[in-house]
Design a protein around this motif. Sequence first.
Motif, PDB file in Angstrom:
ATOM      1  N   TYR A  12      18.693  52.298  23.300  1.00 39.35           N
ATOM      2  CA  TYR A  12      19.866  52.883  22.584  1.00 39.35           C
ATOM      3  C   TYR A  12      20.446  53.974  23.453  1.00 39.35           C
ATOM      4  O   TYR A  12      20.045  54.552  24.370  1.00 39.35           O
ATOM      5  CB  TYR A  12      19.122  53.677  21.489  1.00 39.35           C
ATOM      6  CG  TYR A  12      18.417  52.717  20.371  1.00 39.35           C
ATOM      7  CD1 TYR A  12      19.193  52.284  19.588  1.00 39.35           C
ATOM      8  CD2 TYR A  12      17.137  52.859  20.457  1.00 39.35           C
ATOM      9  CE1 TYR A  12      18.441  51.395  18.701  1.00 39.35           C
ATOM     10  CE2 TYR A  12      16.433  52.229  19.460  1.00 39.35           C
ATOM     11  CZ  TYR A  12      17.072  51.312  18.825  1.00 39.35           C
ATOM     12  OH  TYR A  12      16.472  50.513  17.738  1.00 39.35           O
ATOM     13  N   GLY A  13      21.954  53.936  23.157  1.00 43.08           N
ATOM     14  CA  GLY A  13      22.672  55.099  23.930  1.00 43.08           C
ATOM     15  C   GLY A  13      23.159  54.656  25.184  1.00 43.08           C
ATOM     16  O   GLY A  13      23.861  55.440  25.905  1.00 43.08           O
ATOM     17  N   ASN A  14      23.023  53.460  25.719  1.00 41.33           N
ATOM     18  CA  ASN A  14      23.539  52.874  26.893  1.00 41.33           C
ATOM     19  C   ASN A  14      24.666  52.022  26.628  1.00 41.33           C
ATOM     20  O   ASN A  14      24.699  51.193  25.740  1.00 41.33           O
ATOM     21  CB  ASN A  14      22.520  52.293  27.699  1.00 41.33           C
ATOM     22  CG  ASN A  14      21.236  53.215  27.941  1.00 41.33           C
ATOM     23  OD1 ASN A  14      21.496  54.373  28.437  1.00 41.33           O
ATOM     24  ND2 ASN A  14      20.068  52.805  27.959  1.00 41.33           N
ATOM     25  N   PRO A  15      25.646  51.812  27.531  1.00 47.74           N
ATOM     26  CA  PRO A  15      26.784  50.890  27.525  1.00 47.74           C
ATOM     27  C   PRO A  15      26.326  49.486  27.711  1.00 47.74           C
ATOM     28  O   PRO A  15      25.514  49.175  28.481  1.00 47.74           O
ATOM     29  CB  PRO A  15      27.822  51.505  28.414  1.00 47.74           C
ATOM     30  CG  PRO A  15      26.943  52.061  29.412  1.00 47.74           C
ATOM     31  CD  PRO A  15      25.867  52.783  28.702  1.00 47.74           C
ATOM     32  N   SER A  16      26.756  48.681  26.915  1.00 47.51           N
ATOM     33  CA  SER A  16      26.324  47.247  27.099  1.00 47.51           C
ATOM     34  C   SER A  16      27.180  46.636  28.465  1.00 47.51           C
ATOM     35  O   SER A  16      28.169  47.031  28.821  1.00 47.51           O
ATOM     36  CB  SER A  16      26.910  46.463  26.066  1.00 47.51           C
ATOM     37  OG  SER A  16      26.447  46.939  24.604  1.00 47.51           O
ATOM     38  N   PRO A  17      26.540  45.630  29.098  1.00 45.27           N
ATOM     39  CA  PRO A  17      26.671  45.200  30.447  1.00 45.27           C
ATOM     40  C   PRO A  17      28.153  44.614  29.958  1.00 45.27           C
ATOM     41  O   PRO A  17      28.465  44.059  29.238  1.00 45.27           O
ATOM     42  CB  PRO A  17      25.918  44.079  30.712  1.00 45.27           C
ATOM     43  CG  PRO A  17      24.775  44.592  29.971  1.00 45.27           C
ATOM     44  CD  PRO A  17      25.040  45.335  28.823  1.00 45.27           C
ATOM     45  N   GLY A  18      29.380  44.796  31.044  1.00 47.70           N
ATOM     46  CA  GLY A  18      30.482  44.587  31.001  1.00 47.70           C
ATOM     47  C   GLY A  18      31.583  45.211  29.768  1.00 47.70           C
ATOM     48  O   GLY A  18      32.647  45.039  29.722  1.00 47.70           O
ATOM     49  N   TRP A  24      31.153  53.238  35.162  1.00 46.31           N
ATOM     50  CA  TRP A  24      31.532  54.531  35.365  1.00 46.31           C
ATOM     51  C   TRP A  24      30.566  55.537  35.852  1.00 46.31           C
ATOM     52  O   TRP A  24      29.196  55.331  35.702  1.00 46.31           O
ATOM     53  CB  TRP A  24      32.071  55.241  34.028  1.00 46.31           C
ATOM     54  CG  TRP A  24      33.316  54.519  33.482  1.00 46.31           C
ATOM     55  CD1 TRP A  24      34.061  53.525  33.905  1.00 46.31           C
ATOM     56  CD2 TRP A  24      34.082  54.930  32.316  1.00 46.31           C
ATOM     57  NE1 TRP A  24      35.089  53.142  33.193  1.00 46.31           N
ATOM     58  CE2 TRP A  24      35.079  54.036  32.300  1.00 46.31           C
ATOM     59  CE3 TRP A  24      33.957  56.120  31.587  1.00 46.31           C
ATOM     60  CZ2 TRP A  24      36.135  54.113  31.405  1.00 46.31           C
ATOM     61  CZ3 TRP A  24      35.056  56.262  30.513  1.00 46.31           C
ATOM     62  CH2 TRP A  24      36.279  55.233  30.498  1.00 46.31           C
ATOM     63  N   ASP A  25      31.038  56.453  36.825  1.00 48.41           N
ATOM     64  CA  ASP A  25      30.222  57.515  37.129  1.00 48.41           C
ATOM     65  C   ASP A  25      29.480  58.660  36.048  1.00 48.41           C
ATOM     66  O   ASP A  25      30.235  58.277  35.157  1.00 48.41           O
ATOM     67  CB  ASP A  25      30.920  58.472  38.316  1.00 48.41           C
ATOM     68  CG  ASP A  25      31.008  57.551  39.560  1.00 48.41           C
ATOM     69  OD1 ASP A  25      30.382  56.681  39.781  1.00 48.41           O
ATOM     70  OD2 ASP A  25      31.817  57.898  40.181  1.00 48.41           O
ATOM     71  N   GLU A  26      28.704  59.101  36.181  1.00 51.86           N
ATOM     72  CA  GLU A  26      28.165  59.854  35.133  1.00 51.86           C
ATOM     73  C   GLU A  26      29.114  60.922  34.829  1.00 51.86           C
ATOM     74  O   GLU A  26      29.114  61.240  33.611  1.00 51.86           O
ATOM     75  CB  GLU A  26      26.813  60.535  35.645  1.00 51.86           C
ATOM     76  CG  GLU A  26      26.088  61.607  34.588  1.00 51.86           C
ATOM     77  CD  GLU A  26      25.544  60.889  33.419  1.00 51.86           C
ATOM     78  OE1 GLU A  26      25.646  61.202  32.485  1.00 51.86           O
ATOM     79  OE2 GLU A  26      25.390  59.676  33.473  1.00 51.86           O
ATOM     80  N   ASN A  27      29.821  61.486  35.913  1.00 55.80           N
ATOM     81  CA  ASN A  27      30.860  62.414  35.492  1.00 55.80           C
ATOM     82  C   ASN A  27      32.156  61.698  35.858  1.00 55.80           C
ATOM     83  O   ASN A  27      32.886  61.948  37.042  1.00 55.80           O
ATOM     84  CB  ASN A  27      30.840  63.742  36.349  1.00 55.80           C
ATOM     85  CG  ASN A  27      29.639  64.399  35.778  1.00 55.80           C
ATOM     86  OD1 ASN A  27      29.418  64.566  34.513  1.00 55.80           O
ATOM     87  ND2 ASN A  27      28.767  64.743  36.713  1.00 55.80           N
ATOM     88  N   PRO A  28      32.780  60.874  35.299  1.00 56.66           N
ATOM     89  CA  PRO A  28      34.057  60.060  35.551  1.00 56.66           C
ATOM     90  C   PRO A  28      35.039  60.950  35.891  1.00 56.66           C
ATOM     91  O   PRO A  28      35.644  61.532  35.149  1.00 56.66           O
ATOM     92  CB  PRO A  28      34.053  58.872  34.360  1.00 56.66           C
ATOM     93  CG  PRO A  28      33.493  59.874  33.301  1.00 56.66           C
ATOM     94  CD  PRO A  28      32.373  60.625  33.715  1.00 56.66           C
ATOM     95  N   ILE A  29      35.859  60.386  37.041  1.00 53.20           N
ATOM     96  CA  ILE A  29      37.118  61.057  37.204  1.00 53.20           C
ATOM     97  C   ILE A  29      38.222  59.675  37.583  1.00 53.20           C
ATOM     98  O   ILE A  29      37.770  59.083  38.795  1.00 53.20           O
ATOM     99  CB  ILE A  29      37.190  61.854  38.421  1.00 53.20           C
ATOM    100  CG1 ILE A  29      36.205  63.227  38.109  1.00 53.20           C
ATOM    101  CG2 ILE A  29      38.561  62.324  38.612  1.00 53.20           C
ATOM    102  CD1 ILE A  29      36.047  64.264  39.093  1.00 53.20           C
ATOM    103  N   GLY A  30      39.241  59.606  37.000  1.00 53.08           N
ATOM    104  CA  GLY A  30      40.158  58.624  37.277  1.00 53.08           C
ATOM    105  C   GLY A  30      41.036  58.867  38.596  1.00 53.08           C
ATOM    106  O   GLY A  30      41.462  59.944  38.762  1.00 53.08           O
TER     107      GLY A  30
END
Length: 437
Positions: A12-18, A24-30
């Motif tokens: 639970y709570g994890n993004p599905s593969p793809g 993404w990084d834990e702290n994403p920055i575009g």
Amino acid sequence: MSTQYASKQSTYGNPSPGSRVDGWDENPIGRLQLTGAEAPLPEEEQSILDTVHRFSSEVVRPAGIALDRMSAEAVAAPDSPLWPVLQGYRELGLGLDLLMELPAEARARVLCLVMEELGWGDAGLAISLGTSMNPQLTAHEFGNQYLLDKYPETMLGCWAITQPDHGSDSLDVSKQAFHPQGAYGRPNCVVTLKHDRLVINGQFSAWVSNGTIAELCILYAPADCGEGADPERGCAVMVPLDAKGVSRGKPLEKMGQRALNQGEIFFDNVELSLDHLVAGPEHFKKAVYAKHVEANGLMGAIFTGTARSAFELALAYAHERKQGGVPIIRHQSVSHRLFHMFRKVEMARAITRRAVTYNYTQAVPALHVAMTSKVTATQVAFEVASEALQIFGGNGLTYEYPIEKILRDARASMIEDGCNELLAIKGGFHLVDPGLL
């Protein structure tokens, strides 16, 4: 964390593969492209962008800084750093022939990319390079193959329209911005049209870009067909500047855009064949309209680049300069200011791209859309350069850093190619729906 929740974490709570956020990084920055929030470009356009950026970084910017410290006469001298820039750009192969082979939308995008990068390097040199194409571009717009064949695009061009007693009103041939009691007055230069030739007499002001160094001129002036000069019925003429009777003034000393050669051109009974008439009196308003659309769109792209250069320099400096024990970008007032500088650059680019693309893809371009690009980008360039100087503090006032130069260059842009106040008035008139009056 409860044991029950911990045992379910792998499910639970994890993004599905793809999925979009997987990877993404834990702290994403575009991360942004060279020109900000730029969608991926076709391979050929990306190659052009990379090439021009490298040229602007290695050639245009250093030359612009050097030329800014020189006298106007030294800028135009044979041994000036100006000439390698003009020659180097010619060698890139980004001439009119290449541009006209592209589909309209791609041509608009490439022009914006190229002129933004040149403006990023140096605003004055960008204008010089853009102006140099004006004679051939006008001949192309009017389908005058004779002049295109006679005068190759390797000739350095200029555009003469501003006369000593007439500035932005030269662009208002429809008199939309004239005061009710106003009148154009006596022109300083007139083209007399005869049955077998044309004769040019008078002068253009010191604001002719490339004026003292150009080889070819596209001249816009009132025409005299035998009943006196009529500013509303002018003409556009291609003039080789080695013609008998042509002379030049001294290069103009000015506050900003000092790398841009400007100066007066004088015409004393200059006679040319009628083959050199690009647009006669019956088509003069079309010629002014078309040239104004082109010029305002390119000014928007150039000064988007100028604004971007000021922002990038300020951003880098804010990481280097420390106050209170930390880089100044850590101070809220600085990061707040930088964000709004970035926002304005993105806005100027978006408006310019939208305007130029629209005008290149329409049968009849919209002048007020081009004006929107010019007014927005030049205002943004000045505001962003001013904010950048504030971030640099006292250092920004010195010659050691280029910010004070960029501020001077940006300030000049709000006057040239039609002062922004006049453009706004004319732009408002273009919003009028004649069917509702």
